[in-house]
Design a protein around this motif. Structure first.
Motif, PDB file in Angstrom:
ATOM      1  N   ARG A 215       8.795  62.844  -9.067  1.00 46.35           N
ATOM      2  CA  ARG A 215       8.110  62.418  -7.842  1.00 46.35           C
ATOM      3  C   ARG A 215       6.681  62.964  -7.705  1.00 46.35           C
ATOM      4  O   ARG A 215       6.118  62.930  -6.617  1.00 46.35           O
ATOM      5  CB  ARG A 215       8.933  62.779  -6.604  1.00 46.35           C
ATOM      6  CG  ARG A 215      10.377  62.304  -6.724  1.00 46.35           C
ATOM      7  CD  ARG A 215      11.148  62.456  -5.429  1.00 46.35           C
ATOM      8  NE  ARG A 215      12.578  62.340  -5.677  1.00 46.35           N
ATOM      9  CZ  ARG A 215      13.226  61.216  -5.965  1.00 46.35           C
ATOM     10  NH1 ARG A 215      12.549  60.092  -6.031  1.00 46.35           N
ATOM     11  NH2 ARG A 215      14.522  61.202  -6.184  1.00 46.35           N
ATOM     12  N   LYS A 216       6.096  63.477  -8.766  1.00 43.09           N
ATOM     13  CA  LYS A 216       4.693  63.920  -8.738  1.00 43.09           C
ATOM     14  C   LYS A 216       3.815  62.761  -9.238  1.00 43.09           C
ATOM     15  O   LYS A 216       3.457  62.690 -10.408  1.00 43.09           O
ATOM     16  CB  LYS A 216       4.503  65.166  -9.620  1.00 43.09           C
ATOM     17  CG  LYS A 216       5.433  66.319  -9.290  1.00 43.09           C
ATOM     18  CD  LYS A 216       5.122  66.893  -7.923  1.00 43.09           C
ATOM     19  CE  LYS A 216       5.857  68.220  -7.687  1.00 43.09           C
ATOM     20  NZ  LYS A 216       7.297  68.153  -7.806  1.00 43.09           N
ATOM     21  N   GLU A 217       3.496  61.852  -8.355  1.00 41.78           N
ATOM     22  CA  GLU A 217       2.881  60.589  -8.749  1.00 41.78           C
ATOM     23  C   GLU A 217       1.531  60.764  -9.438  1.00 41.78           C
ATOM     24  O   GLU A 217       1.262  60.136 -10.470  1.00 41.78           O
ATOM     25  CB  GLU A 217       2.736  59.682  -7.521  1.00 41.78           C
ATOM     26  CG  GLU A 217       4.080  59.229  -6.949  1.00 41.78           C
ATOM     27  CD  GLU A 217       3.920  58.317  -5.755  1.00 41.78           C
ATOM     28  OE1 GLU A 217       2.767  57.936  -5.449  1.00 41.78           O
ATOM     29  OE2 GLU A 217       4.936  57.995  -5.121  1.00 41.78           O
ATOM     30  N   GLU A 218       0.640  61.576  -8.864  1.00 41.88           N
ATOM     31  CA  GLU A 218      -0.699  61.736  -9.446  1.00 41.88           C
ATOM     32  C   GLU A 218      -0.633  62.435 -10.802  1.00 41.88           C
ATOM     33  O   GLU A 218      -1.346  62.068 -11.739  1.00 41.88           O
ATOM     34  CB  GLU A 218      -1.600  62.528  -8.476  1.00 41.88           C
ATOM     35  CG  GLU A 218      -2.004  61.768  -7.237  1.00 41.88           C
ATOM     36  CD  GLU A 218      -2.745  60.465  -7.582  1.00 41.88           C
ATOM     37  OE1 GLU A 218      -3.658  60.515  -8.431  1.00 41.88           O
ATOM     38  OE2 GLU A 218      -2.406  59.411  -7.015  1.00 41.88           O
ATOM     39  N   GLN A 220       1.951  62.391 -12.826  1.00 40.45           N
ATOM     40  CA  GLN A 220       2.547  61.428 -13.756  1.00 40.45           C
ATOM     41  C   GLN A 220       1.495  60.449 -14.278  1.00 40.45           C
ATOM     42  O   GLN A 220       1.476  60.111 -15.463  1.00 40.45           O
ATOM     43  CB  GLN A 220       3.672  60.651 -13.065  1.00 40.45           C
ATOM     44  CG  GLN A 220       4.928  61.488 -12.826  1.00 40.45           C
ATOM     45  CD  GLN A 220       6.113  60.640 -12.394  1.00 40.45           C
ATOM     46  OE1 GLN A 220       6.292  59.534 -12.872  1.00 40.45           O
ATOM     47  NE2 GLN A 220       6.922  61.171 -11.494  1.00 40.45           N
ATOM     48  N   LYS A 221       0.622  60.002 -13.394  1.00 40.07           N
ATOM     49  CA  LYS A 221      -0.433  59.068 -13.788  1.00 40.07           C
ATOM     50  C   LYS A 221      -1.352  59.703 -14.822  1.00 40.07           C
ATOM     51  O   LYS A 221      -1.692  59.080 -15.836  1.00 40.07           O
ATOM     52  CB  LYS A 221      -1.236  58.649 -12.557  1.00 40.07           C
ATOM     53  CG  LYS A 221      -2.346  57.652 -12.849  1.00 40.07           C
ATOM     54  CD  LYS A 221      -3.081  57.279 -11.568  1.00 40.07           C
ATOM     55  CE  LYS A 221      -4.236  56.324 -11.859  1.00 40.07           C
ATOM     56  NZ  LYS A 221      -4.974  55.961 -10.608  1.00 40.07           N
ATOM     57  N   GLY A 250      12.859  60.009  -9.907  1.00 40.91           N
ATOM     58  CA  GLY A 250      11.471  59.846  -9.493  1.00 40.91           C
ATOM     59  C   GLY A 250      10.475  59.813 -10.628  1.00 40.91           C
ATOM     60  O   GLY A 250       9.293  60.123 -10.434  1.00 40.91           O
ATOM     61  N   GLU A 252       8.330  57.618 -13.260  1.00 44.36           N
ATOM     62  CA  GLU A 252       7.857  56.251 -13.445  1.00 44.36           C
ATOM     63  C   GLU A 252       8.464  55.647 -14.705  1.00 44.36           C
ATOM     64  O   GLU A 252       8.556  56.307 -15.742  1.00 44.36           O
ATOM     65  CB  GLU A 252       6.332  56.213 -13.555  1.00 44.36           C
ATOM     66  CG  GLU A 252       5.606  56.513 -12.250  1.00 44.36           C
ATOM     67  CD  GLU A 252       4.103  56.362 -12.406  1.00 44.36           C
ATOM     68  OE1 GLU A 252       3.650  55.865 -13.466  1.00 44.36           O
ATOM     69  OE2 GLU A 252       3.381  56.743 -11.472  1.00 44.36           O
TER      70      GLU A 252
END
Length: 444
Positions: A215-218, A220-221, A250, A252
């Motif tokens: 769930r660490k979106e930034e 992960q990106k 969570g 991606e």
């Protein structure tokens, strides 16, 4: 000199190889030190950072024990050495990248392929890690290693790193937490070009505890683009996690699919023989002597976390040195007792059958059957013995459970197992391990 006395105390509590390679090279600066500051000099930034990170707090605590005052421990690079590089840095454990070797974060020198004990539980992961180190970017890219805590995942990462550094490759070892912290730091300071230059120009990227990407979106990106850059340039990526990529919540899908591009291997908890071999290897590396009965006791009664087992070995040695006492089995039992889970009183015969059948690869129904097959009879006797040891069941009640005529058959089984325990040290250790596993299972 006070500082050298403190280092001598630290020597008793840490692996010998770490003392020889790092701690031994420190020099205490008596003139510059005060009651609230203890200053040591190190020959280079690598050693300075490694000691500060790993043992700074411990050194401070030892000073407090010795003097009653807890100082701030400072470790500076020896200024007398020409060309010394300042050890100050705004990033976690990052070393100046003026040399290939210094591209790496701190690697544990004792974590090598030679010091890794191989058994059936980790053979595949070990072989894959070796192949990746020998031919980075060619065979398994990425290599994804998963398994429970303390089973050797991080050891293999360091082994790959140490092997590669010795061959002049640029290596970065980092935990996912450090990766995230550095990412956040550079993002806030508008210096992302520096962050990307560091992580996308190495030969081998070693990422520990990748499950914290959840769930660490930034983050992960950013990792997605870093992964693509490295993989496209045929640079090696190795990751560890406590679970399979498919089970990381969570995460991606595009990142999960890339984690599955290469090879995914797991490490299982070590079997008893491997645990014994690991303990012997740890004793050898740390210069500690333990008799076989002590080694067998630790293997049988401690869990499968290798870090915890090594900690017990170091602790045993430290206590023995402080108390000027030889390490005996009774001494070891007294030290280890707080680490061993207390036995529950509500263990059932079914609990015992479940664990024994799994360990011996026999169906539970076979153990409770009338079968006279040799391996099933042996398993049944072990269950009877453990049931008498771990439960309040009487011999008549055990005879009833197994459908025996009377308690004499139970008595006969007990006699057979006791004879084997008295004459076979390996069998005795196996029984102790089964007892520990049964007791632990009831606590879960």
């Amino acid at each position: 000199m006070l500082g050298q006395e403190i280092l001598a105390l630290l020597k008793q509590e840490i692996p010998q190889i770490e003392y020889e390679r790092y701690i031994k090279q420190l020099r205490y600066d008596e003139e510059a030190s005060r009651s609230d500051i203890a200053l040591f000099h190190a020959p280079n930034p690598l050693i300075a950072r490694w000691v500060k990170t790993r043992y700074g707090d411990k050194l401070s605590h030892l000073f407090e024990i010795k003097t009653g005052v807890k100082p701030q421990v400072q470790i500076e690079v020896n200024r007398a050495k020409k060309g010394a590089v300042s050890h100050k840095s705004s990033e976690n454990h990052e070393v100046s990248n003026t040399k290939a070797a210094s591209k790496s974060t701190i690697l544990n020198p004792s974590y090598t392929f030679e010091s890794f004990v191989v058994g059936s539980s980790n053979q595949f992961a070990y072989t894959a890690a070796q192949r990746v180190a020998e031919k980075p970017g060619e065979l398994y890219n990425p290599l994804f290693i998963y398994g429970g805590a303390g089973l050797g995942k991080t050891h293999l990462l360091h082994a790959i790193g140490n092997y590669s550094l010795a061959r002049g490759r640029q290596v970065i070892f980092t935990t996912l937490e450090q990766f995230m912290n550095q990412f956040t730091h550079h993002l806030r300071n508008h210096t992302m070009d520096r962050f990307r230059d560091k992580y996308r120009s190495c030969d081998i990227l070693l990422l520990d505890d990748i499950q914290f990407l959840s769930r660490k979106e930034e983050t992960q990106k950013e990792l997605f683009h870093t992964f693509n850059e490295l993989h496209g340039a045929k640079k090696q990526i190795v990751m560890t996690s406590d679970q399979h990529p498919k089970k990381i919540a969570g995460l991606e899908e595009r990142l999960r699919s890339r984690f599955e591009w290469g090879l995914i291997v797991d490490i299982q908890p070590p079997e008893l023989e491997t645990k014994i071999a690991i303990i012997k290897k740890k004793c050898e590396l740390n210069g500690i002597h333990l008799d076989n009965d002590i080694i067998n006791y630790i293997a049988a009664n401690m869990g499968t976390n290798i870090r915890e087992i090594e900690g017990i070995i170091i602790q045993l040695n430290a206590f023995a040195n402080m108390m000027n006492q030889r390490i005996t089995l009774d001494f070891a039992k007294n030290v280890v007792k707080n680490q061993i889970k207390e036995k529950k009183e509500n263990i059932t015969i079914d609990d015992i059958v479940k664990v024994v059948s799994k360990e011996l690869n026999i169906k539970p129904s076979e153990i409770t059957s009338k079968s006279r097959s040799r391996n099933i009879v042996a398993a049944r006797r072990i269950v009877i013995y453990l049931a008498r040891s771990l439960t309040p069941n009487s011999m008549p009640s055990l005879a009833q459970y197994f459908g025996m005529k009377d308690h004499t058959a139970v008595s006969h089984a007990m006699k057979k197992i006791n004879q084997m325990i008295d004459t076979d040290e390996n069998f005795k250790t196996k029984i102790e391990e089964l007892s520990h596993k049964i007791s632990s299972a009831t606590l879960e």
